[in-house]
Design an enzyme around this catalytic site. Structure first.
Site, PDB file in Angstrom:
ATOM      1  N   ARG A 129       0.828  -1.205   0.000  1.00  0.00           N
ATOM      2  CA  ARG A 129       0.000   0.000   0.000  1.00  0.00           C
ATOM      3  C   ARG A 129       0.858   1.249   0.000  1.00  0.00           C
ATOM      4  NH1 ARG A 129      -3.615  -0.519   4.401  1.00  0.00           N
ATOM      5  NH2 ARG A 129      -4.992  -1.396   2.849  1.00  0.00           N
ATOM      6  N   TYR A 130       1.884   1.251   0.841  1.00  0.00           N
ATOM      7  CA  TYR A 130       2.794   2.387   0.916  1.00  0.00           C
ATOM      8  C   TYR A 130       3.985   2.086   0.013  1.00  0.00           C
ATOM      9  CZ  TYR A 130       0.191   3.073   5.302  1.00  0.00           C
ATOM     10  OH  TYR A 130      -0.782   3.226   6.245  1.00  0.00           O
ATOM     11  N   ARG A 133       7.136   0.200   1.796  1.00  0.00           N
ATOM     12  CA  ARG A 133       7.040  -0.933   2.709  1.00  0.00           C
ATOM     13  C   ARG A 133       5.879  -1.857   2.345  1.00  0.00           C
ATOM     14  NH1 ARG A 133       5.405   3.827   4.704  1.00  0.00           N
ATOM     15  NH2 ARG A 133       3.890   4.006   6.397  1.00  0.00           N
ATOM     16  N   CYS A 142      -3.284 -18.243  14.141  1.00  0.00           N
ATOM     17  CA  CYS A 142      -2.844 -17.483  15.306  1.00  0.00           C
ATOM     18  C   CYS A 142      -2.914 -18.407  16.516  1.00  0.00           C
ATOM     19  CB  CYS A 142      -3.756 -16.288  15.545  1.00  0.00           C
ATOM     20  SG  CYS A 142      -3.723 -15.118  14.177  1.00  0.00           S
ATOM     21  N   CYS A 146      -8.848 -13.340  17.985  1.00  0.00           N
ATOM     22  CA  CYS A 146      -9.493 -12.150  18.528  1.00  0.00           C
ATOM     23  C   CYS A 146     -10.811 -11.958  17.795  1.00  0.00           C
ATOM     24  CB  CYS A 146      -8.608 -10.931  18.304  1.00  0.00           C
ATOM     25  SG  CYS A 146      -6.877 -11.220  18.746  1.00  0.00           S
ATOM     26  N   CYS A 149     -10.796  -9.286  14.895  1.00  0.00           N
ATOM     27  CA  CYS A 149      -9.670  -9.314  13.946  1.00  0.00           C
ATOM     28  C   CYS A 149     -10.017  -8.677  12.597  1.00  0.00           C
ATOM     29  CB  CYS A 149      -9.219 -10.748  13.715  1.00  0.00           C
ATOM     30  SG  CYS A 149      -7.851 -10.845  12.541  1.00  0.00           S
ATOM     31  N   ARG A 151      -8.469  -9.226   9.978  1.00  0.00           N
ATOM     32  CA  ARG A 151      -8.271 -10.214   8.915  1.00  0.00           C
ATOM     33  C   ARG A 151      -9.080 -11.470   9.157  1.00  0.00           C
ATOM     34  NH1 ARG A 151      -2.689  -8.676   9.503  1.00  0.00           N
ATOM     35  NH2 ARG A 151      -2.651  -6.656   8.468  1.00  0.00           N
ATOM     36  N   ASP A 309     -11.436  -1.498  13.444  1.00  0.00           N
ATOM     37  CA  ASP A 309     -11.873  -1.504  12.042  1.00  0.00           C
ATOM     38  C   ASP A 309     -13.309  -2.016  11.941  1.00  0.00           C
ATOM     39  OD1 ASP A 309      -9.428  -0.611  11.004  1.00  0.00           O
ATOM     40  OD2 ASP A 309      -8.608  -2.648  11.036  1.00  0.00           O
ATOM     41  N   ASP A 346      -7.459   3.148  10.524  1.00  0.00           N
ATOM     42  CA  ASP A 346      -6.988   2.568   9.259  1.00  0.00           C
ATOM     43  C   ASP A 346      -8.140   2.808   8.285  1.00  0.00           C
ATOM     44  OD1 ASP A 346      -5.401   1.253   7.421  1.00  0.00           O
ATOM     45  OD2 ASP A 346      -4.763  -0.247   8.888  1.00  0.00           O
ATOM     46  N   LYS A 353      -3.220   4.204   7.359  1.00  0.00           N
ATOM     47  CA  LYS A 353      -3.427   4.687   8.729  1.00  0.00           C
ATOM     48  C   LYS A 353      -3.468   6.211   8.755  1.00  0.00           C
ATOM     49  CE  LYS A 353      -0.950   0.727  10.573  1.00  0.00           C
ATOM     50  NZ  LYS A 353      -0.530   0.120   9.278  1.00  0.00           N
TER      51      LYS A 353
END
Ligand code: PLP
Ligand code: SF4
Length: 388
Positions: A129-130, A133, A142, A146, A149, A151, A309, A346, A353
């Site tokens: 995206r950037y 990076r 995981c 959570c 999450c 994702r 999110d 985000d 962000k």
């Protein structure tokens, strides 16, 4: 009561909670086994029958657990499960990992891929995206899951091919894109790889000369601190990796977590932490302050505080942005600057962000800025005459 008595009292409570978790699997609590991350991984709570033996489930939790199989991943390590309050449905630990019926509610503006990661993916599991990076989704599992999450469309869904099959193309992409200097390994949780596989992956990335910065995003130190072994620390150090941890509540900062962070910090691994602002978990300045102070004591620098999110089925866990700004205004200036992370949204749709902070610029006229300090008092700053 003396401090010693308090500590002993806490210790016996901790042991009792661990006994209760072990009983689910027909085992007795054995500190040595408990400290083995493989044992922890094999004894994760994943099903209604596990949870109902440990907790007084509410109807909403029971329904959530009944509906979960095949829909949303549920898994809690014994370490994390022992922190849950069996009698309090509002327990901040429990709210993060035990599904509720409310997850079926699709709120206004909810999205499956809220950060638009799939639109910025040149290859499966690579988000660019950037310009300088990339985010590399190394695996889709995981230690625990959570409920909020970002994702959830990916984790534990089996859509992401194993990294071994994707890695050659990812490495070629990174070799071609010499503008990329920073790789963030996330997932899923990269620290669930074996030492050997993680070592091989990091070595491969380290051979790309223009990659100057490698970091790993992980909730393993919180969910499965037993995984942080001297061998793992040595390998992270060898590859000059930074770690971004993930904590939500001060109660997560247990003795084992402190020991894991000590190993990492003593081993020379720079440590940051990310926190998601969650309704009923940490949406109070006092709670976040206790968390951030606790992290600083463990040499972990709070990095980002995320507005939650808008993931499908998370509206019961989200706060308003106004709440977030209000909380940040009670932190900035009121405590050590290092203890105050950057509050970010985000941007839904893939904007990246965006930092938010309470208004500190109140006016600017003829080069005179009126600024508001942490106590709400006004001050002025005069621009230099030659910078016009
Ligand atoms: C968060 C994020 C990064 C890293 O951002 P920093 O502000 O450098 O920490 C990189 N790529 C994606 C897609 C991200 O979401
Ligand atoms: S640890 Fe991170 S990737 Fe895994 S479920 Fe939690 S938020 Fe999602």
């Amino acid at each position: 009561m003396s401090l010693n008595a308090l500590v002993e009292d806490t210790d016996s409570l901790v042991d009792a909670a661990r006994e209760a978790v072990c009983r689910i699997f027909g085992e007795t609590y054995d500190p040595q086994r408990w400290g083995d991350w493989h044992w922890q991984s094999r004894h994760r709570l994943t099903r209604l029958t596990h949870f109902e033996q440990l907790l007084q489930l509410t109807p909403a939790e029971r329904r959530g657990l009944e509906l979960a199989p095949g829909k949303f991943a549920v898994s809690v390590t014994p370490h994390f499960a022992a922190l849950m309050n069996p009698h309090d449905p509002d327990c901040p630990i429990r709210r993060q990992v035990v599904p509720r019926q409310e997850e079926l509610v699709v709120g206004e503006g909810d999205m499956v891929d809220p950060c638009g990661e799939d639109h910025h993916s040149p290859l499966p599991g690579l988000v660019h995206r950037y310009p300088d990076r990339v985010l590399l989704l190394a695996l889709d599992t995981c230690a625990a899951y959570c409920r909020y999450c970002t994702r959830s469309r990916l984790v534990a869904q089996g859509h992401l091919e194993p990294l071994a099959r994707r890695l050659d193309r990812i490495v070629s992409y990174l070799e071609e894109h010499t503008e990329v200097r920073d790789v963030l390994l996330s997932g899923g949780d990269p620290l669930l790889f074996s030492d050997e596989r993680l070592d091989a992956l990091l070595a491969r990335l380290r051979r790309i000369p223009h990659l100057e910065f490698l970091r790993i995003g992980s909730r393993v130190p919180c969910f499965l601190p037993q995984r942080i072994t001297p061998e793992l620390v040595a390998l992270l150090r060898r590859h000059r990796v930074w770690l971004s941890l993930h904590f939500s509540h001060p109660r997560e900062l247990t003795r084992e977590v402190a020991a894991a962070c000590d190993l990492l910090a003593d081993g020379g691994i720079p440590l940051g932490s990310q926190t998601v602002l969650l309704r009923g978990v940490n949406d109070a300045a006092a709670t976040l302050k206790a968390l951030f102070h606790g992290l600083l004591k463990m040499r972990v620098r709070p990095y980002y505080l995320y507005q939650c999110d808008p993931v499908v089925g998370t509206s019961h866990l989200r706060t308003s942005v106004a709440t977030g700004l209000q909380i940040v205004s009670q932190l900035r200036g009121h405590t050590t600057g290092y203890a105050v992370p950057t509050y970010v949204v985000d941007a839904p749709g893939g904007g990246g962000k965006i930092p938010l902070q309470p208004e500190t610029v109140s006016a600017c006229e003829d080069g005179v800025w009126t600024l508001v300090n942490w106590e709400g008092k006004r001050f002025t700053y005069q621009d230099p005459a030659y910078d016009v």
